[in-house]
Design a protein around this motif. Structure first.
Motif, PDB file in Angstrom:
ATOM      1  N   ALA A 179       0.816  -1.218   0.000  1.00 43.09           N
ATOM      2  CA  ALA A 179       0.000   0.000   0.000  1.00 43.09           C
ATOM      3  C   ALA A 179       0.849   1.268   0.000  1.00 43.09           C
ATOM      4  O   ALA A 179       0.384   2.319  -0.419  1.00 43.09           O
ATOM      5  N   ASP A 180       2.097   1.185   0.428  1.00 42.63           N
ATOM      6  CA  ASP A 180       2.958   2.372   0.491  1.00 42.63           C
ATOM      7  C   ASP A 180       3.710   2.634  -0.816  1.00 42.63           C
ATOM      8  O   ASP A 180       4.746   3.274  -0.834  1.00 42.63           O
ATOM      9  N   GLU A 181       3.172   2.128  -1.923  1.00 38.56           N
ATOM     10  CA  GLU A 181       3.722   2.314  -3.270  1.00 38.56           C
ATOM     11  C   GLU A 181       5.103   1.683  -3.446  1.00 38.56           C
ATOM     12  O   GLU A 181       5.920   2.150  -4.231  1.00 38.56           O
ATOM     13  N   VAL A 182       5.358   0.608  -2.714  1.00 42.01           N
ATOM     14  CA  VAL A 182       6.567  -0.180  -2.902  1.00 42.01           C
ATOM     15  C   VAL A 182       6.160  -1.486  -3.556  1.00 42.01           C
ATOM     16  O   VAL A 182       5.202  -2.127  -3.144  1.00 42.01           O
TER      17      VAL A 182
ATOM     18  N   VAL B 262      14.947  -4.493 -15.001  1.00 39.25           N
ATOM     19  CA  VAL B 262      13.737  -5.007 -14.349  1.00 39.25           C
ATOM     20  C   VAL B 262      13.094  -3.896 -13.514  1.00 39.25           C
ATOM     21  O   VAL B 262      11.883  -3.677 -13.573  1.00 39.25           O
ATOM     22  N   ARG B 263      13.907  -3.184 -12.764  1.00 36.06           N
ATOM     23  CA  ARG B 263      13.404  -2.086 -11.929  1.00 36.06           C
ATOM     24  C   ARG B 263      12.718  -1.029 -12.793  1.00 36.06           C
ATOM     25  O   ARG B 263      11.618  -0.565 -12.479  1.00 36.06           O
ATOM     26  N   ASP B 264      13.353  -0.660 -13.898  1.00 33.30           N
ATOM     27  CA  ASP B 264      12.780   0.349 -14.794  1.00 33.30           C
ATOM     28  C   ASP B 264      11.468  -0.136 -15.416  1.00 33.30           C
ATOM     29  O   ASP B 264      10.504   0.621 -15.517  1.00 33.30           O
ATOM     30  N   ALA B 265      11.436  -1.405 -15.828  1.00 29.33           N
ATOM     31  CA  ALA B 265      10.224  -1.957 -16.450  1.00 29.33           C
ATOM     32  C   ALA B 265       9.066  -1.977 -15.457  1.00 29.33           C
ATOM     33  O   ALA B 265       7.943  -1.577 -15.788  1.00 29.33           O
ATOM     34  N   ALA B 266       9.340  -2.431 -14.238  1.00 25.51           N
ATOM     35  CA  ALA B 266       8.287  -2.495 -13.225  1.00 25.51           C
ATOM     36  C   ALA B 266       7.838  -1.096 -12.811  1.00 25.51           C
ATOM     37  O   ALA B 266       6.643  -0.843 -12.650  1.00 25.51           O
ATOM     38  N   ALA B 267       8.785  -0.183 -12.647  1.00 28.25           N
ATOM     39  CA  ALA B 267       8.445   1.185 -12.248  1.00 28.25           C
ATOM     40  C   ALA B 267       7.638   1.892 -13.328  1.00 28.25           C
ATOM     41  O   ALA B 267       6.796   2.733 -13.025  1.00 28.25           O
ATOM     42  N   GLY B 268       7.866   1.534 -14.585  1.00 29.03           N
ATOM     43  CA  GLY B 268       7.093   2.116 -15.670  1.00 29.03           C
ATOM     44  C   GLY B 268       5.620   1.769 -15.584  1.00 29.03           C
ATOM     45  O   GLY B 268       4.767   2.522 -16.052  1.00 29.03           O
ATOM     46  N   VAL B 269       5.318   0.657 -14.975  1.00 31.38           N
ATOM     47  CA  VAL B 269       3.926   0.231 -14.798  1.00 31.38           C
ATOM     48  C   VAL B 269       3.397   0.679 -13.441  1.00 31.38           C
ATOM     49  O   VAL B 269       2.311   1.245 -13.338  1.00 31.38           O
ATOM     50  N   ALA B 270       4.171   0.412 -12.390  1.00 29.84           N
ATOM     51  CA  ALA B 270       3.685   0.615 -11.023  1.00 29.84           C
ATOM     52  C   ALA B 270       3.957   2.007 -10.473  1.00 29.84           C
ATOM     53  O   ALA B 270       3.224   2.478  -9.615  1.00 29.84           O
ATOM     54  N   GLY B 271       5.021   2.625 -10.946  1.00 26.75           N
ATOM     55  CA  GLY B 271       5.447   3.867 -10.316  1.00 26.75           C
ATOM     56  C   GLY B 271       5.998   3.553  -8.937  1.00 26.75           C
ATOM     57  O   GLY B 271       6.095   2.400  -8.531  1.00 26.75           O
ATOM     58  N   GLY B 272       6.379   4.556  -8.203  1.00 35.50           N
ATOM     59  CA  GLY B 272       6.871   4.343  -6.847  1.00 35.50           C
ATOM     60  C   GLY B 272       8.204   3.622  -6.815  1.00 35.50           C
ATOM     61  O   GLY B 272       8.941   3.578  -7.790  1.00 35.50           O
ATOM     62  N   VAL B 273       8.499   3.035  -5.671  1.00 33.07           N
ATOM     63  CA  VAL B 273       9.752   2.337  -5.439  1.00 33.07           C
ATOM     64  C   VAL B 273       9.601   0.879  -5.849  1.00 33.07           C
ATOM     65  O   VAL B 273       8.587   0.243  -5.544  1.00 33.07           O
ATOM     66  N   VAL B 274      10.619   0.350  -6.547  1.00 31.47           N
ATOM     67  CA  VAL B 274      10.623  -1.061  -6.926  1.00 31.47           C
ATOM     68  C   VAL B 274      11.883  -1.701  -6.366  1.00 31.47           C
ATOM     69  O   VAL B 274      12.994  -1.249  -6.642  1.00 31.47           O
ATOM     70  N   ASP B 275      11.702  -2.740  -5.553  1.00 28.46           N
ATOM     71  CA  ASP B 275      12.812  -3.517  -5.019  1.00 28.46           C
ATOM     72  C   ASP B 275      12.919  -4.798  -5.837  1.00 28.46           C
ATOM     73  O   ASP B 275      11.937  -5.539  -5.964  1.00 28.46           O
ATOM     74  N   VAL B 276      14.103  -5.049  -6.382  1.00 27.09           N
ATOM     75  CA  VAL B 276      14.331  -6.233  -7.214  1.00 27.09           C
ATOM     76  C   VAL B 276      15.223  -7.203  -6.456  1.00 27.09           C
ATOM     77  O   VAL B 276      16.269  -6.819  -5.931  1.00 27.09           O
ATOM     78  N   THR B 277      14.807  -8.465  -6.428  1.00 27.71           N
ATOM     79  CA  THR B 277      15.600  -9.530  -5.833  1.00 27.71           C
ATOM     80  C   THR B 277      15.866 -10.584  -6.890  1.00 27.71           C
ATOM     81  O   THR B 277      14.922 -11.080  -7.521  1.00 27.71           O
ATOM     82  N   ILE B 278      17.147 -10.909  -7.085  1.00 29.45           N
ATOM     83  CA  ILE B 278      17.524 -11.993  -7.983  1.00 29.45           C
ATOM     84  C   ILE B 278      17.550 -13.250  -7.124  1.00 29.45           C
ATOM     85  O   ILE B 278      18.391 -13.402  -6.249  1.00 29.45           O
TER      86      ILE B 278
END
Length: 98
Positions: free
Chosen positions: A47-50, A70-86
């Motif tokens: 809910a906190d835009e993460v 991956v971060r850029d692709a997800a942020a392009g859809v979701a906006g906000g902060v995106v945490d990526v884990t491999i």
């Protein structure tokens, strides 16, 4: 047919990134967005835009560069902060000649 959920759109954008083999649900399948009657594995929104995105990469993909894509692709859809884990690295599937 209903509109795709934001998690579906994020998943599609992430899977399209070169070097990504797929989404990963975590060790116990806990990384998911739960929707009525189904789950979108590897994507967890807060809910906190993460947004958390957990992926498996193809062997040979540059980890940091691919994570940034991956971060850029997800942020392009979701906006906000995106945490990526491999979560894992796998060999490319072998192709068979017919």
């Amino acid at each position: 047919m209903s509109e795709p959920h934001q998690a579906d759109l994020i998943a599609a954008a992430v899977i399209a990134v070169p070097g990504v083999a797929g989404l990963h649900a975590g060790m116990f399948g806990e990384i998911a967005t739960y929707l009525p009657g189904r789950r979108v594995l590897g994507i967890r929104t807060h809910a906190d835009e993460v947004t958390e995105v957990h992926v498996t990469l193809l062997y040979g993909a540059a980890v940091r560069d691919t994570a940034a894509l991956v971060r850029d692709a997800a942020a392009g859809v979701a906006g906000g902060v995106v945490d990526v884990t491999i979560e894992d690295v796998v060999a490319a599937p072998e192709t068979t000649a017919s």
